[in-house]
Write a protein that holds these residues in place. Sequence first.
Motif, short mmCIF file in Angstrom:
data_model
loop_
_atom_site.label_atom_id
_atom_site.label_comp_id
_atom_site.label_asym_id
_atom_site.label_seq_id
_atom_site.Cartn_x
_atom_site.Cartn_y
_atom_site.Cartn_z
N SER A 189 0.83 -1.20 0.00
CA SER A 189 0.00 0.00 0.00
C SER A 189 0.87 1.26 0.00
O SER A 189 0.54 2.24 -0.68
N ARG A 215 2.26 1.59 -3.56
CA ARG A 215 1.20 2.03 -4.49
C ARG A 215 0.92 3.53 -4.32
O ARG A 215 0.81 4.27 -5.30
N MET A 216 0.83 3.99 -3.08
CA MET A 216 0.57 5.40 -2.80
C MET A 216 1.71 6.28 -3.33
O MET A 216 1.47 7.31 -3.97
N ARG A 219 3.96 5.51 -5.67
CA ARG A 219 3.99 5.47 -7.14
C ARG A 219 2.92 6.38 -7.72
O ARG A 219 3.15 7.05 -8.73
N GLY A 220 1.75 6.40 -7.09
CA GLY A 220 0.67 7.28 -7.52
C GLY A 220 1.04 8.75 -7.43
O GLY A 220 0.53 9.59 -8.17
N ALA A 221 1.96 9.06 -6.51
CA ALA A 221 2.43 10.44 -6.35
C ALA A 221 3.60 10.75 -7.29
O ALA A 221 4.14 11.85 -7.26
N GLY A 222 3.99 9.76 -8.11
CA GLY A 222 5.00 10.00 -9.12
C GLY A 222 6.41 9.55 -8.78
O GLY A 222 7.35 9.85 -9.52
N TYR A 223 6.59 8.85 -7.67
CA TYR A 223 7.92 8.38 -7.28
C TYR A 223 8.22 7.01 -7.88
O TYR A 223 7.33 6.22 -8.14
#
Length: 68
Positions: free
Chosen positions: A16, A19-20, A22-26
């Motif tokens: 989790s 995923r969070m 990666r969703g923020a662009g990292y």
Amino acid sequence: MSRILVIDDDHGVRDSMARMLRGAGYTVDTAPSGEEGVAAARGNAFDVILSDMRMPGISGMDVLKRLR
């Protein structure tokens, strides 16, 4: 792009967080144990390492000591 390593023995927490982030662009790599986290960090350059403090084997503090 910043690279982050997430080290946590809890699969759900590790995934989790990844995923969070990666969703923020990292760019995120994960490791399921302190030992694997240390090995991953020694072979790559990470901007940030997020580690669980209590894990079987080596703890988050031990990870910090070994990578320092």
